[in-house]
Design a protein around this motif. Structure first.
Motif, mmCIF file in Angstrom:
data_model
loop_
_atom_site.group_PDB
_atom_site.id
_atom_site.type_symbol
_atom_site.label_atom_id
_atom_site.label_comp_id
_atom_site.label_asym_id
_atom_site.label_seq_id
_atom_site.Cartn_x
_atom_site.Cartn_y
_atom_site.Cartn_z
ATOM 1 N N GLY A 193 1.063 -1.069 -0.192
ATOM 2 C CA GLY A 193 0.126 0.381 -0.004
ATOM 3 C C GLY A 193 0.973 0.961 -0.195
ATOM 4 N N ARG A 194 2.206 1.253 0.224
ATOM 5 C CA ARG A 194 2.946 2.473 1.019
ATOM 6 C C ARG A 194 4.059 2.859 0.130
ATOM 7 N NH1 ARG A 194 -1.268 6.012 0.905
ATOM 8 N NH2 ARG A 194 -2.757 6.172 2.516
ATOM 9 N N LYS A 195 4.821 1.097 -0.071
ATOM 10 C CA LYS A 195 6.413 1.700 -0.705
ATOM 11 C C LYS A 195 6.527 2.114 -2.382
ATOM 12 C CE LYS A 195 8.192 -0.876 3.277
ATOM 13 N NZ LYS A 195 9.266 -1.415 3.336
ATOM 14 N N SER A 196 7.207 2.351 -2.375
ATOM 15 C CA SER A 196 7.506 2.928 -4.082
ATOM 16 C C SER A 196 8.369 1.854 -4.236
ATOM 17 C CB SER A 196 9.234 3.854 -4.139
ATOM 18 O OG SER A 196 10.303 3.189 -3.379
ATOM 19 N N ALA A 197 8.557 1.486 -5.984
ATOM 20 C CA ALA A 197 8.984 0.136 -6.687
ATOM 21 C C ALA A 197 10.441 0.191 -5.635
ATOM 22 C CB ALA A 197 9.043 0.467 -7.661
ATOM 23 N N THR A 198 11.332 1.136 -5.645
ATOM 24 C CA THR A 198 12.324 0.067 -5.295
ATOM 25 C C THR A 198 12.659 0.109 -3.422
ATOM 26 O OG1 THR A 198 13.129 2.774 -6.468
ATOM 27 C CG2 THR A 198 14.772 1.433 -4.489
ATOM 28 N N GLU A 199 11.687 0.830 -2.943
ATOM 29 C CA GLU A 199 11.594 0.151 -1.479
ATOM 30 C C GLU A 199 10.449 -1.371 -1.458
ATOM 31 O OE1 GLU A 199 10.888 4.429 0.915
ATOM 32 O OE2 GLU A 199 8.856 3.593 -0.191
ATOM 33 N N LYS A 200 10.374 -1.312 -2.518
ATOM 34 C CA LYS A 200 9.341 -3.018 -2.858
ATOM 35 C C LYS A 200 10.474 -3.918 -3.098
ATOM 36 C CE LYS A 200 4.541 -1.899 -4.035
ATOM 37 N NZ LYS A 200 3.766 -1.267 -5.337
ATOM 38 N N MET A 201 11.604 -3.840 -4.282
ATOM 39 C CA MET A 201 12.858 -4.439 -4.219
ATOM 40 C C MET A 201 13.579 -4.242 -3.271
ATOM 41 S SD MET A 201 12.291 -6.210 -7.219
ATOM 42 C CE MET A 201 13.782 -7.385 -7.170
ATOM 43 N N ALA A 202 13.638 -3.617 -2.120
ATOM 44 C CA ALA A 202 14.818 -4.122 -1.571
ATOM 45 C C ALA A 202 14.612 -4.786 -0.358
ATOM 46 C CB ALA A 202 15.328 -2.791 -0.607
ATOM 47 N N THR A 203 13.231 -4.557 0.104
ATOM 48 C CA THR A 203 12.127 -5.265 0.897
ATOM 49 C C THR A 203 12.457 -6.735 0.938
ATOM 50 O OG1 THR A 203 11.385 -3.275 1.185
ATOM 51 C CG2 THR A 203 10.466 -5.212 2.229
ATOM 52 N N PHE A 204 11.743 -6.357 -0.476
ATOM 53 C CA PHE A 204 12.142 -7.999 -1.267
ATOM 54 C C PHE A 204 13.516 -9.174 -1.423
ATOM 55 C CE2 PHE A 204 12.296 -10.964 -5.072
ATOM 56 C CZ PHE A 204 11.533 -12.204 -4.776
ATOM 57 N N LEU B 296 20.949 -1.613 0.983
ATOM 58 C CA LEU B 296 19.526 -2.498 0.934
ATOM 59 C C LEU B 296 18.390 -1.913 1.829
ATOM 60 C CD1 LEU B 296 19.990 -6.071 -1.269
ATOM 61 C CD2 LEU B 296 19.326 -3.974 -2.158
ATOM 62 N N ALA B 297 18.855 -1.902 3.397
ATOM 63 C CA ALA B 297 18.246 -1.893 4.646
ATOM 64 C C ALA B 297 17.999 -0.691 4.673
ATOM 65 C CB ALA B 297 19.029 -2.270 5.624
ATOM 66 N N ASP B 298 18.437 0.483 4.149
ATOM 67 C CA ASP B 298 18.564 1.446 3.913
ATOM 68 C C ASP B 298 17.580 1.777 2.788
ATOM 69 O OD1 ASP B 298 20.400 1.907 6.120
ATOM 70 O OD2 ASP B 298 22.058 2.768 4.719
ATOM 71 N N LEU B 299 17.382 1.471 2.044
ATOM 72 C CA LEU B 299 16.103 1.851 0.941
ATOM 73 C C LEU B 299 14.612 0.869 1.120
ATOM 74 C CD1 LEU B 299 18.424 1.146 -2.159
ATOM 75 C CD2 LEU B 299 17.652 2.810 -1.218
ATOM 76 N N THR B 300 14.825 0.347 2.109
ATOM 77 C CA THR B 300 13.883 -0.449 2.010
ATOM 78 C C THR B 300 12.441 0.258 2.757
ATOM 79 O OG1 THR B 300 13.965 -0.941 4.491
ATOM 80 C CG2 THR B 300 14.448 -2.859 3.010
ATOM 81 N N GLY B 301 12.189 1.491 3.261
ATOM 82 C CA GLY B 301 11.689 2.513 3.454
ATOM 83 C C GLY B 301 11.113 2.264 5.083
ATOM 84 N N GLY C 152 9.377 4.611 8.470
ATOM 85 C CA GLY C 152 10.118 5.303 9.540
ATOM 86 C C GLY C 152 9.901 6.732 9.694
ATOM 87 N N ASP C 153 9.490 7.314 7.893
ATOM 88 C CA ASP C 153 9.477 8.332 7.699
ATOM 89 C C ASP C 153 7.896 9.188 8.175
ATOM 90 O OD1 ASP C 153 7.829 6.974 5.307
ATOM 91 O OD2 ASP C 153 9.259 8.083 3.837
ATOM 92 N N GLY C 154 6.759 8.369 8.513
ATOM 93 C CA GLY C 154 5.788 9.105 8.663
ATOM 94 C C GLY C 154 3.884 8.029 7.638
ATOM 95 N N ARG C 155 4.938 7.808 7.183
ATOM 96 C CA ARG C 155 3.711 6.438 5.514
ATOM 97 C C ARG C 155 3.192 5.848 6.842
ATOM 98 N NH1 ARG C 155 6.857 4.968 1.062
ATOM 99 N NH2 ARG C 155 8.479 5.476 2.270
ATOM 100 N N GLU C 156 1.947 5.872 6.381
ATOM 101 C CA GLU C 156 1.391 4.707 7.766
ATOM 102 C C GLU C 156 0.137 3.869 6.646
ATOM 103 O OE1 GLU C 156 -1.351 6.265 11.157
ATOM 104 O OE2 GLU C 156 -2.399 4.558 11.029
ATOM 105 N N GLN C 157 -0.296 2.586 7.087
ATOM 106 C CA GLN C 157 -0.886 1.820 6.640
ATOM 107 C C GLN C 157 -1.683 0.991 7.283
ATOM 108 O OE1 GLN C 157 -1.191 1.296 2.862
ATOM 109 N NE2 GLN C 157 -3.359 0.257 4.028
#
Lengths: 231, 231
Positions: free
Chosen positions: A143-154, A226-231, B66-71
């Motif tokens: 619901g809330r992450k960008s494509a880059t954040e999604k990829m890093a998290t994945f 990568l962890a820094d990119l996860t959002g 971390g930056d305040g987005r909520e789901q």
DNA sequence: CGTGGCATTGATGTGGCTCAACGATAGTGG
DNA sequence: CCACTATCGTTGAGCCACATCAATGCCACG
């Protein structure tokens, strides 16, 4: 015939709480079944006729819209439980991603057995609670992450969850692993398109966070980055 | 002091499987607590010190970046169970959306009681399985649906789930209901921005699918039309 | 009759989707 | 063993849905 004695996941699946006699009773109502990669085991909307323990392989749970869009809602590894016990219709399709072997029970048989073995139900409850936490956590990503954040998290999540599936003895996350997914499936997990997945991966490679030695292999070069990119 | 005798959700919460004596034991370890709208009961990452049954009111489960987005990852109605029993850290924040009353237990007390009452655990397992189905279904919405599809799905789901919360005796979905959410919260449920939510609602109103008599009231004028939009 | 918190509406920007072409890889059969 | 082909993945150009930024409107409150 199936034998729990030789089962590779004997100590990790929900059966781990059962003693020898109980296991033998369960053994009687279970059936081992092999599934080829790509083959489906349970279909969305079906009366949930069977449940199973995964012994080997990786499977996906998915749902889709009427017009063909698909979302993968869960990934199932060895020792995980699949299916919907206790009288409800299955809400998602279960498909093997790799060749797999599962230990199946008809729902009725399993329900009956479970009702008589509270320890088993307890274990199943714990697993289900964990799965629910995981699913809800994934909702934040979708619901809330960008494509880059999604990829890093994945990528980081995979490096942790594939530990058991790999043959490594060591604990801790893997820095090199092979995805059991193609690009389309990664897209269906992350709620993206295949093109975006591809672009994100090449960008992460260009930026030296990862390396991509072959189609499905991932090498993590900069875990913290990568962890820094996860959002 | 809390008394299960007068509890409004006595027959719908997980306690429904308990007989008089059992209920009395549970009563002893439970505490009624009132929560004001906006107040949080459990925080993400906290050691999950308490679990509870909801007696009155609506609460949300949420996580954030971390930056305040909520789901928002779950909505909790009367008779629902909240908290994370059996030793895990709570993965999401629980906040009251309306004034609420809950029946709380310390996790340790509840865990102990549950282990001794398999019927209770069974009921909890059923609820958890249903919640998991619901969460996974919502993942399809978050990952793959357009703003219009999200909104239509949301309105129909609300018209069904608010039946119990309403004072209506009748069954079946409601054609008029009051959301327990402001626009920001709807946005946080659907993975959209507040502006997009607002625009979608005004558009659905203009197209005569719904009416919006006041900020939080929804009237469904064309249920089938909405259903056709859900994707 | 302000005043402050929502909600709506408009103008503009952009991330990721769509459409289209090309490249790489694995499997197949000669 | 290699050419052939199907499948999968990458890359590019352009566009559009939704986000962002910025007023403005609407009540409910003191």
């Amino acid at each position: 015939m199936a034998s729990c004695d030789t089962c590779l996941v004997r100590n990790r699946a929900i059966c781990a709480v059962l003693d020898g006699d109980e296991l033998q009773s369960l053994n009687k109502i279970g059936r081992t079944r092999n599934i080829a990669a790509g083959e489906a085991l349970i279909w969305e909307g079906d009366d949930s006729l069977l449940v199973a323990n995964v012994m080997e392989g990786v499977l996906k749970l998915s749902t889709g819209t009427g017009d063909g869009r698909e979302q993968i809602v869960g990934i199932v590894y060895p020792a995980d439980f699949i299916g919907r016990p206790f009288g409800a219709r299955s809400q998602h399709t279960v498909t093997a991603l790799t060749d797999a072997r599962v230990c199946t029970f008809t729902r009725g048989d399993f329900d009956g057995f479970a009702r008589q073995h509270p320890e088993l139900e307890h274990k199943l409850l714990q697993r289900t609670l964990t799965e629910l936490d995981r699913a809800r956590h994934w909702m934040l990503l979708l619901g809330r992450k960008s494509a880059t954040e999604k990829m890093a998290t994945f990528l980081l999540e995979m490096s942790e969850r594939l530990v058991d599936a790999s043959c490594r003895a060591t604990d801790g996350p893997l820095d090199h692993f092979t995805l059991p997914f193609g690009r389309q499936q990664v897209a269906d997990i992350l709620g993206l398109t295949i093109e975006t997945v591809s672009r994100q991966l090449t960008r992460l490679k260009a930026d030296r966070f990862i390396d991509l030695p072959s189609r499905r292999d991932i090498v993590i070069l900069d875990r913290q980055g990568l962890a820094d990119l996860t959002g």
